[in-house]
Design a protein around this motif. Structure first.
Motif, PDB file in Angstrom:
ATOM      1  N   VAL A 136       0.815  -1.211   0.000  1.00  0.00           N
ATOM      2  CA  VAL A 136       0.000   0.000   0.000  1.00  0.00           C
ATOM      3  C   VAL A 136       0.847   1.259   0.000  1.00  0.00           C
ATOM      4  CG1 VAL A 136      -1.798   1.248   1.283  1.00  0.00           C
ATOM      5  CG2 VAL A 136      -1.852  -1.246   1.162  1.00  0.00           C
ATOM      6  N   GLY A 137       1.994   1.196   0.659  1.00  0.00           N
ATOM      7  CA  GLY A 137       2.849   2.377   0.759  1.00  0.00           C
ATOM      8  C   GLY A 137       2.988   2.834   2.199  1.00  0.00           C
ATOM      9  N   ARG A 138       4.054   3.605   2.468  1.00  0.00           N
ATOM     10  CA  ARG A 138       4.347   4.035   3.839  1.00  0.00           C
ATOM     11  C   ARG A 138       3.301   5.035   4.352  1.00  0.00           C
ATOM     12  NH1 ARG A 138       7.559   0.045   2.237  1.00  0.00           N
ATOM     13  NH2 ARG A 138       9.771   0.293   2.710  1.00  0.00           N
ATOM     14  N   LYS A 139       3.026   6.071   3.568  1.00  0.00           N
ATOM     15  CA  LYS A 139       2.142   7.134   4.038  1.00  0.00           C
ATOM     16  C   LYS A 139       0.712   6.635   4.267  1.00  0.00           C
ATOM     17  CE  LYS A 139       2.770  11.157   2.224  1.00  0.00           C
ATOM     18  NZ  LYS A 139       2.732  12.314   1.291  1.00  0.00           N
ATOM     19  N   PRO A 140       0.108   5.887   3.327  1.00  0.00           N
ATOM     20  CA  PRO A 140      -1.245   5.374   3.601  1.00  0.00           C
ATOM     21  C   PRO A 140      -1.304   4.454   4.811  1.00  0.00           C
ATOM     22  CG  PRO A 140      -0.743   5.228   1.264  1.00  0.00           C
ATOM     23  CD  PRO A 140       0.539   5.567   1.952  1.00  0.00           C
ATOM     24  N   THR A 141      -0.290   3.594   4.988  1.00  0.00           N
ATOM     25  CA  THR A 141      -0.279   2.685   6.130  1.00  0.00           C
ATOM     26  C   THR A 141      -0.246   3.460   7.437  1.00  0.00           C
ATOM     27  OG1 THR A 141       0.895   1.004   4.827  1.00  0.00           O
ATOM     28  CG2 THR A 141       0.937   0.774   7.223  1.00  0.00           C
ATOM     29  N   LEU A 142       0.637   4.448   7.505  1.00  0.00           N
ATOM     30  CA  LEU A 142       0.758   5.258   8.719  1.00  0.00           C
ATOM     31  C   LEU A 142      -0.529   6.031   8.983  1.00  0.00           C
ATOM     32  CD1 LEU A 142       3.111   5.782  10.738  1.00  0.00           C
ATOM     33  CD2 LEU A 142       3.550   7.900   9.495  1.00  0.00           C
ATOM     34  N   SER A 143      -1.083   6.628   7.958  1.00  0.00           N
ATOM     35  CA  SER A 143      -2.300   7.443   8.123  1.00  0.00           C
ATOM     36  C   SER A 143      -3.488   6.603   8.565  1.00  0.00           C
ATOM     37  CB  SER A 143      -2.624   8.165   6.804  1.00  0.00           C
ATOM     38  OG  SER A 143      -1.572   9.018   6.416  1.00  0.00           O
ATOM     39  N   VAL A 144      -3.666   5.435   7.935  1.00  0.00           N
ATOM     40  CA  VAL A 144      -4.779   4.565   8.297  1.00  0.00           C
ATOM     41  C   VAL A 144      -4.624   4.056   9.736  1.00  0.00           C
ATOM     42  CG1 VAL A 144      -5.871   2.342   7.821  1.00  0.00           C
ATOM     43  CG2 VAL A 144      -5.308   3.884   5.939  1.00  0.00           C
ATOM     44  N   GLY A 145      -3.386   3.718  10.131  1.00  0.00           N
ATOM     45  CA  GLY A 145      -3.151   3.264  11.500  1.00  0.00           C
ATOM     46  C   GLY A 145      -3.510   4.332  12.519  1.00  0.00           C
ATOM     47  N   TYR A 146      -3.071   5.567  12.273  1.00  0.00           N
ATOM     48  CA  TYR A 146      -3.410   6.676  13.165  1.00  0.00           C
ATOM     49  C   TYR A 146      -4.926   6.896  13.211  1.00  0.00           C
ATOM     50  CZ  TYR A 146       1.198   8.659  14.261  1.00  0.00           C
ATOM     51  OH  TYR A 146       2.455   8.881  14.760  1.00  0.00           O
ATOM     52  N   PHE A 147      -5.554   6.914  12.034  1.00  0.00           N
ATOM     53  CA  PHE A 147      -6.991   7.196  11.962  1.00  0.00           C
ATOM     54  C   PHE A 147      -7.794   6.107  12.670  1.00  0.00           C
ATOM     55  CE2 PHE A 147     -11.171   6.929   9.974  1.00  0.00           C
ATOM     56  CZ  PHE A 147     -11.600   8.255  10.090  1.00  0.00           C
ATOM     57  N   LEU A 148      -7.427   4.837  12.447  1.00  0.00           N
ATOM     58  CA  LEU A 148      -8.138   3.735  13.089  1.00  0.00           C
ATOM     59  C   LEU A 148      -8.041   3.837  14.607  1.00  0.00           C
ATOM     60  CD1 LEU A 148      -9.624   1.007  13.060  1.00  0.00           C
ATOM     61  CD2 LEU A 148      -7.377  -0.110  12.814  1.00  0.00           C
ATOM     62  N   SER A 149      -6.835   4.080  15.113  1.00  0.00           N
ATOM     63  CA  SER A 149      -6.652   4.183  16.556  1.00  0.00           C
ATOM     64  C   SER A 149      -7.420   5.363  17.131  1.00  0.00           C
ATOM     65  CB  SER A 149      -5.161   4.306  16.888  1.00  0.00           C
ATOM     66  OG  SER A 149      -4.955   4.309  18.285  1.00  0.00           O
ATOM     67  N   ALA A 150      -7.349   6.521  16.450  1.00  0.00           N
ATOM     68  CA  ALA A 150      -8.050   7.712  16.942  1.00  0.00           C
ATOM     69  C   ALA A 150      -9.555   7.503  16.953  1.00  0.00           C
ATOM     70  CB  ALA A 150      -7.683   8.914  16.075  1.00  0.00           C
ATOM     71  N   ALA A 151     -10.081   6.939  15.876  1.00  0.00           N
ATOM     72  CA  ALA A 151     -11.528   6.721  15.785  1.00  0.00           C
ATOM     73  C   ALA A 151     -12.009   5.770  16.880  1.00  0.00           C
ATOM     74  CB  ALA A 151     -11.890   6.169  14.406  1.00  0.00           C
ATOM     75  N   CYS A 152     -11.245   4.715  17.132  1.00  0.00           N
ATOM     76  CA  CYS A 152     -11.636   3.752  18.167  1.00  0.00           C
ATOM     77  C   CYS A 152     -11.547   4.375  19.561  1.00  0.00           C
ATOM     78  CB  CYS A 152     -10.745   2.512  18.095  1.00  0.00           C
ATOM     79  SG  CYS A 152     -11.016   1.495  16.621  1.00  0.00           S
ATOM     80  N   ASN A 153     -10.505   5.147  19.814  1.00  0.00           N
ATOM     81  CA  ASN A 153     -10.344   5.747  21.141  1.00  0.00           C
ATOM     82  C   ASN A 153     -11.434   6.776  21.420  1.00  0.00           C
ATOM     83  OD1 ASN A 153      -8.041   4.215  21.567  1.00  0.00           O
ATOM     84  ND2 ASN A 153      -6.670   5.796  20.779  1.00  0.00           N
ATOM     85  N   ILE A 154     -11.796   7.573  20.412  1.00  0.00           N
ATOM     86  CA  ILE A 154     -12.862   8.565  20.593  1.00  0.00           C
ATOM     87  C   ILE A 154     -14.198   7.866  20.797  1.00  0.00           C
ATOM     88  CG2 ILE A 154     -14.149  10.430  19.463  1.00  0.00           C
ATOM     89  CD1 ILE A 154     -11.507  11.227  18.091  1.00  0.00           C
ATOM     90  N   THR A 155     -14.446   6.809  20.008  1.00  0.00           N
ATOM     91  CA  THR A 155     -15.688   6.050  20.163  1.00  0.00           C
ATOM     92  C   THR A 155     -15.776   5.429  21.544  1.00  0.00           C
ATOM     93  OG1 THR A 155     -15.715   5.535  17.794  1.00  0.00           O
ATOM     94  CG2 THR A 155     -17.068   4.147  19.235  1.00  0.00           C
ATOM     95  N   PHE A 156     -14.665   4.883  22.024  1.00  0.00           N
ATOM     96  CA  PHE A 156     -14.623   4.245  23.337  1.00  0.00           C
ATOM     97  C   PHE A 156     -15.032   5.220  24.445  1.00  0.00           C
ATOM     98  CE2 PHE A 156     -12.362   3.323  27.275  1.00  0.00           C
ATOM     99  CZ  PHE A 156     -12.704   2.010  27.506  1.00  0.00           C
ATOM    100  N   ALA A 157     -14.606   6.474  24.323  1.00  0.00           N
ATOM    101  CA  ALA A 157     -14.892   7.465  25.368  1.00  0.00           C
ATOM    102  C   ALA A 157     -16.377   7.731  25.527  1.00  0.00           C
ATOM    103  CB  ALA A 157     -14.159   8.764  25.055  1.00  0.00           C
ATOM    104  N   PHE A 158     -17.173   7.484  24.486  1.00  0.00           N
ATOM    105  CA  PHE A 158     -18.607   7.789  24.539  1.00  0.00           C
ATOM    106  C   PHE A 158     -19.479   6.553  24.692  1.00  0.00           C
ATOM    107  CE2 PHE A 158     -16.719  11.451  22.418  1.00  0.00           C
ATOM    108  CZ  PHE A 158     -17.320  12.496  23.103  1.00  0.00           C
ATOM    109  N   LEU A 159     -18.870   5.369  24.785  1.00  0.00           N
ATOM    110  CA  LEU A 159     -19.659   4.148  24.943  1.00  0.00           C
ATOM    111  C   LEU A 159     -20.115   3.986  26.388  1.00  0.00           C
ATOM    112  CD1 LEU A 159     -17.637   1.575  22.801  1.00  0.00           C
ATOM    113  CD2 LEU A 159     -19.909   2.485  22.299  1.00  0.00           C
ATOM    114  N   PRO A 160     -21.359   3.577  26.615  1.00  0.00           N
ATOM    115  CA  PRO A 160     -21.842   3.345  27.986  1.00  0.00           C
ATOM    116  C   PRO A 160     -21.026   2.252  28.666  1.00  0.00           C
ATOM    117  CG  PRO A 160     -23.656   3.384  26.412  1.00  0.00           C
ATOM    118  CD  PRO A 160     -22.407   3.360  25.609  1.00  0.00           C
TER     119      PRO A 160
END
Length: 512
Positions: free
Chosen positions: A407-431
């Motif tokens: 896939v390439g270095r930049k897409p891999t890094l960006s997707v990894g950051y985005f996935l982690s951020a999205a999950c962490n933000i979602t986790f904060a609002f889960l009951p």
């Protein structure tokens, strides 16, 4: 085994010979010798994770104010007696840890302590504490409501890891990789052993700092053995494997802490076996690259012949002589001082990268270590949660290896950051009652940041020119330690924010 010059591959006869080319064309990039080395060094790499046992030995444990009016005169009485609501205010996360209702001057007993004994309109701070468990330094050294003090164990561990970088580098380059590994493991085991007998928290913290400052070089020293004699084709894969072995070491911490209740006995069980690695000094060969760099050609020849023998390959006499010939003395550009700084400021592209990559590292280490540390506070068994959080790193590491080149270095890094951020933000609002969903989202966040951590080493090194690559990669990694230093403090920050939110709400108004 040696072969004659005429048997050397034709494409090696006219090209400069270095160890990488000999590995690729003659000795083998990953043969039986490299496999044996990887198996040997995987054990100290696994053990290097044991220095993170502070996650359990200095774990936060539920506590509340001791109520002497009700007959409580020690810290190990029943944590939630029937009358607890009469004496302790309730918060959004349970009973208040640091405050109680003011006494009115009457005395009760452990069995009878009515609400008339307390002024529910006045809240005061605790004088002493009662703890739910006793398997942490928080209990032994009475650290209730000193969350910042408790979190110093993890912070000082990261500070020691930062301090060890120049120490291990100098020692390894001067005295050899093997001695650096053995000394680092010995220091890690010795200071860990002594720390199990700490008589106060200051002693525990000082030994934590000394252990990581003098022993955290175990990982880097062992990693060098695993990577220096492997061909270029397999180095990224070996990097993922060694990082995964570190994760296995963290999983061992969780399992041992689960099995052994006492934090002192747990530390002993982890560190006493580490003394066995001292035996590596006698049967682990020195790094061939280090021997060649120090022009120890007799030992280097013997080591290269041993590699050829174990791998059942051959090395030509011409290649051997080329490797054992001292390089001509020549001036090389300096990689530090004004030359490096001037080069950076003369290139807008390089300056932008030097300002950007440390931010990647700070963010990645903060999230990576923060998720590991905070996993013990999830609902359910803190041991199971920690083991799962560490285990998810392994597929994350190898996923990065599989997709970096596709896939390439930049897409891999960006997707990894985005996935982690999205999950962490979602986790904060889960009951909080959705415990299984919360755990799955949490693990996906750790998976994403594990992909990032593996990708960072590859991508950062490729962004810099060869002559300054090592210095600038080390600079980015060093600045990134700011994130790992701050990560242990996040639980303390959470508790402060929660208390501010709750106690700013007028739950006990005078009109009631």
């Amino acid at each position: 085994m040696l072969k004659s010059n005429k048997d050397a591959p034709e494409h090696l006869q006219d090209k400069p010979v270095d160890l990488d080319s000999v590995l690729v064309n003659e000795l083998g990039q990953f043969g039986r010798f490299q496999f044996k080395n990887i198996l040997l060094v995987s054990l100290p790499i696994l053990m290097s994770g044991f220095m993170s046992e502070y996650i359990f030995s200095a774990a936060a444990i539920p506590h509340r104010c001791q109520i002497p009016e009700c007959g409580e005169n020690s810290s190990n009485v029943v944590f939630e007696p029937e009358w607890i609501s009469n004496a302790i205010p309730e918060t959004s996360s349970g009973w208040s840890s640091c405050e109680r209702f003011a006494p009115t001057g009457f005395d009760g007993s452990l069995d009878y302590c009515p609400s008339e004994m307390f002024n529910r309109d006045v809240v005061v701070a605790c004088d002493n504490f009662v703890y739910e468990r006793d398997n942490s330094v928080v209990y032994d050294f009475d650290l209730g409501c000193q969350e910042w003090m408790r979190a110093l164990a993890g912070t000082l561990s990261s500070v020691g890891t930062l301090l060890v970088l120049p120490i291990t580098g100098y020692f390894s380059d001067r005295y050899g990789r093997r001695l650096a590994l053995v000394v680092s493991v010995f220091n890690m085991a010795l200071f860990g052993l002594i720390r199990a007998f700490s008589v106060n928290y200051v002693m525990y913290l000082v030994l934590q700092l000394l252990q990581t400052t003098l022993g955290a070089g175990t990982f880097s020293s062992a990693y060098i053995f695993g990577a220096e004699l492997v061909g270029p084709k397999y180095r990224v894969l070996i990097g993922a494997f060694t990082t995964s072995m570190f994760a296995v070491g963290l999983m061992v911490i969780g399992a041992v802490s689960w099995a052994i209740h006492s934090w002192r006995h747990m530390i002993l069980a982890l560190h006493v076996p580490c003394f066995l690695i001292i035996s590596y000094y006698w049967f682990l060969g020195e790094s061939v690259r280090w021997l060649l760099s120090k022009q120890k050609f007799t030992e280097a020849r013997a080591a290269l012949e041993e590699v050829a023998k174990v791998n059942r390959t051959q090395i030509s006499e011409k290649s051997m002589e080329a490797l054992l010939t001292p390089p001509p003395t020549q001036e090389t550009p300096t990689s530090d001082g004004p030359g490096l700084i001037g080069y950076i400021f003369s290139s807008r592209v390089l300056l932008r990268r030097v300002c950007t990559t440390p931010i990647w590292w700070i963010t990645a280490t903060l999230v990576y270590y923060g998720l590991s540390i905070n996993s013990t506070s999830l609902s359910g068994s803190m041991y199971v949660n920690f083991i799962l959080t560490c285990a998810i790193e392994i597929p994350g590491n190898f996923a990065a290896v599989l997709i970096l080149d596709r896939v390439g270095r930049k897409p891999t890094l960006s997707v990894g950051y985005f996935l982690s951020a999205a999950c962490n933000i979602t986790f904060a609002f889960l009951p909080s009652d959705l415990s299984v969903v919360r755990l799955v989202i949490y693990l996906l966040g750790k998976f994403g940041i594990s992909v990032v951590m593996t990708s960072l080493y590859v991508y950062t090194s490729e962004l810099y020119p060869t002559e300054f690559r090592h210095s600038l990669l080390a600079f980015s990694s060093m600045i990134g330690r700011v994130g790992s230093i701050c990560a242990p403090l996040t639980p303390a920050l959470v508790s402060i924010v929660e208390n501010e939110i709750y106690f700013n709400i007028p739950t006990h108004s005078p009109s009631k």
